[in-house]
Design a protein around this motif. Sequence first.
Motif, short mmCIF file in Angstrom:
data_model
loop_
_atom_site.label_atom_id
_atom_site.label_comp_id
_atom_site.label_asym_id
_atom_site.label_seq_id
_atom_site.Cartn_x
_atom_site.Cartn_y
_atom_site.Cartn_z
N LEU A 183 0.82 -1.21 0.00
CA LEU A 183 0.00 0.00 0.00
C LEU A 183 0.86 1.26 0.00
O LEU A 183 0.53 2.23 -0.68
N ARG A 184 1.96 1.25 0.75
CA ARG A 184 2.85 2.41 0.77
C ARG A 184 3.48 2.64 -0.60
O ARG A 184 3.60 3.78 -1.06
N VAL A 185 3.89 1.56 -1.28
CA VAL A 185 4.49 1.68 -2.60
C VAL A 185 3.46 2.21 -3.60
O VAL A 185 3.75 3.10 -4.41
N ALA A 186 2.24 1.70 -3.54
CA ALA A 186 1.18 2.15 -4.46
C ALA A 186 0.85 3.62 -4.21
O ALA A 186 0.67 4.39 -5.16
N LEU A 187 0.78 4.04 -2.94
CA LEU A 187 0.50 5.43 -2.61
C LEU A 187 1.62 6.34 -3.10
O LEU A 187 1.37 7.40 -3.67
N SER A 188 2.87 5.93 -2.89
CA SER A 188 4.01 6.73 -3.34
C SER A 188 4.01 6.86 -4.87
O SER A 188 4.26 7.95 -5.40
N LEU A 189 3.73 5.78 -5.56
CA LEU A 189 3.67 5.83 -7.01
C LEU A 189 2.56 6.76 -7.49
O LEU A 189 2.73 7.53 -8.44
N GLY A 190 1.42 6.73 -6.84
CA GLY A 190 0.31 7.61 -7.17
C GLY A 190 0.66 9.07 -6.99
O GLY A 190 0.32 9.93 -7.82
N VAL A 191 1.37 9.41 -5.90
CA VAL A 191 1.77 10.79 -5.64
C VAL A 191 2.76 11.25 -6.71
O VAL A 191 2.65 12.36 -7.23
N LEU A 247 3.11 10.14 -9.82
CA LEU A 247 2.40 10.29 -11.09
C LEU A 247 1.53 11.55 -11.09
O LEU A 247 1.44 12.26 -12.09
N ALA A 248 0.90 11.87 -9.96
CA ALA A 248 0.09 13.09 -9.87
C ALA A 248 0.96 14.33 -10.01
O ALA A 248 0.58 15.29 -10.69
N LEU A 249 2.13 14.34 -9.39
CA LEU A 249 3.04 15.47 -9.51
C LEU A 249 3.52 15.64 -10.96
O LEU A 249 3.60 16.76 -11.46
N LEU A 250 3.84 14.54 -11.63
CA LEU A 250 4.24 14.62 -13.04
C LEU A 250 3.13 15.17 -13.91
O LEU A 250 3.36 15.97 -14.81
N TRP A 251 1.90 14.77 -13.65
CA TRP A 251 0.77 15.24 -14.43
C TRP A 251 0.56 16.75 -14.24
O TRP A 251 0.36 17.48 -15.21
N VAL A 252 0.63 17.22 -12.98
CA VAL A 252 0.46 18.66 -12.70
C VAL A 252 1.58 19.45 -13.36
O VAL A 252 1.35 20.50 -13.97
N LEU A 253 2.82 18.97 -13.27
CA LEU A 253 3.95 19.66 -13.87
C LEU A 253 3.81 19.73 -15.39
O LEU A 253 4.06 20.77 -16.00
N GLN A 254 3.36 18.65 -16.01
CA GLN A 254 3.16 18.65 -17.45
C GLN A 254 2.08 19.63 -17.85
O GLN A 254 2.21 20.35 -18.85
N ARG A 255 1.00 19.72 -17.11
CA ARG A 255 -0.08 20.67 -17.42
C ARG A 255 0.40 22.11 -17.31
O ARG A 255 0.09 22.94 -18.15
N LYS A 256 1.19 22.42 -16.30
CA LYS A 256 1.68 23.79 -16.13
C LYS A 256 2.67 24.16 -17.23
O LYS A 256 2.64 25.27 -17.73
#
Length: 183
Positions: free
Chosen positions: A8-16, A18-27
Amino acid sequence: MDTVVVALRVALSLGVVLALLWVLQRKLSKGMLGKGARAHRAATVTVVARQGIGGKASVVVVDVEGERLVLGVTESQVNVLSSGETPVPELELVAPVDITPTASTGTIVLPAAQPQPFSAVLAAEHQAAPFLPSAPAAEPLPMRPRNRDRRTAVPTKQQLQGSILSAGTWKQAAAAVRSRRAG
């Protein structure tokens, strides 16, 4: 229990991440970071002419967004010598030529065509035939089907001998498997 918590910790870290990469790409795609929104609206610069006037000095004529600039360029600086609107080129068209053969000799004689301004050519065509097309409509080219004449070649038994596609090869393999089971 520990493996479930680690997963669960690995999945949560991976999700965070990926979310940061998505926000950075949008900006970055909107131009909020880096050079800003002006980076997408780069002006097109066309060099019309360049003339050297000294060792490292030259005069350059450029067109930038509908404006023509005459620049003095040296090794250390660029000066605007003059500016104005980009001139619009004058279009000249040649009048249509009649190429009908002469009755006596049957040869075609082409008159020497003189360039005329665009407005004169339009006026001459309008007076001659204001609503008639100048050339007949071309017939469409006949269509032919693709690859209809190609026949699929079926290999002979001799060509397939020893191949993975050969039925005999599969029969030999099945017999070998059966003999190992029985023996």
